[in-house]
Design an enzyme around this catalytic site. Sequence first.
Site, PDB file in Angstrom:
ATOM      1  N   GLU A  26       0.830  -1.208   0.000  1.00 40.67           N
ATOM      2  CA  GLU A  26       0.000   0.000   0.000  1.00 40.67           C
ATOM      3  C   GLU A  26       0.860   1.252   0.000  1.00 40.67           C
ATOM      4  O   GLU A  26       0.511   2.255  -0.640  1.00 40.67           O
ATOM      5  CB  GLU A  26      -0.949  -0.026   1.203  1.00 40.67           C
ATOM      6  CG  GLU A  26      -2.012  -1.106   1.068  1.00 40.67           C
ATOM      7  CD  GLU A  26      -2.908  -1.227   2.280  1.00 40.67           C
ATOM      8  OE1 GLU A  26      -4.081  -1.610   2.113  1.00 40.67           O
ATOM      9  OE2 GLU A  26      -2.435  -0.937   3.408  1.00 40.67           O
ATOM     10  N   GLU A  77      -3.422 -10.042   3.869  1.00 37.27           N
ATOM     11  CA  GLU A  77      -4.303  -9.705   4.996  1.00 37.27           C
ATOM     12  C   GLU A  77      -5.429 -10.710   5.191  1.00 37.27           C
ATOM     13  O   GLU A  77      -5.872 -10.959   6.316  1.00 37.27           O
ATOM     14  CB  GLU A  77      -4.891  -8.306   4.796  1.00 37.27           C
ATOM     15  CG  GLU A  77      -3.961  -7.162   5.129  1.00 37.27           C
ATOM     16  CD  GLU A  77      -3.064  -6.763   3.975  1.00 37.27           C
ATOM     17  OE1 GLU A  77      -2.476  -5.676   4.036  1.00 37.27           O
ATOM     18  OE2 GLU A  77      -2.938  -7.535   3.001  1.00 37.27           O
TER      19      GLU A  77
END
Length: 260
Positions: free
Chosen positions: A111, A131
């Site tokens: 990210e 995740e």
Amino acid sequence: MSNPIRTRHDGGVLEVVIDRPKANAIDLATSRALGLIFRDFRDDPALLVAIVSGAGEKFFCAGWDLKAAASGDAVDGDYGVGGFGGLQELRDLNKPVICAVNGICCGGGLEIALSADLILAAEHATFALPEIRSGTVADAASIKLPKRIPYHIAMDMLLTGRWLDVHEAHRWGFVNEVLPADRLMERAWELARLLESGPPLVYAAIKEIVREAEGSTFQTAMNKITKRQFATVDRLYSSEDQLEGARAFAEKRSPIWKGK
């Protein structure tokens, strides 16, 4: 632990290195520190380009520090100015940022990379959004990645957590260049020097237009440009640099940018 972030600047280029062995993972304190660094970069007129990388040869950044989370860092805690990693929610960052990925780039590390404008990667770099396996959501990546690469590839990464090698990442277009590891930072600095020599007011206008147009129709964004409703465009069109660019072209010489 020693300072988890190392910085140096040379001319108008700022280099930011995440240095938290073993995986360069980011806890709340490190995120807040990065936010202050990138805020100061944004606000310092002498700094024109940033490079962000990770220390060591194995990890760029493994993202959120799960050990810190297990010790009490809240996943929805105070990440500081700029949100997680200091970049992805930093308002009005109108300067180029280069990400040099020197190894594993996953979760929040990916990210951070997606928050940069250009991504260079070493030949051994790998990418993933794991995740899903730890019962949480890659929030920023869920917003950004389907807009950057084909939807079904993005959803594959988000839903399965599978790993991409650097060549697949390059093929899907979220890595600009693949380089031998020993050439990565050299190339990052070459690119930073090129950008440093360019017109900072134009860069600012490009970044604001791209950012604001993401949530607009084409015509709405065009109307805001032509009516000088973007602050960076209004400043550019009234600047000495705008005239200098035209004069330099007419006089067949290199322009001298002043950023004003």
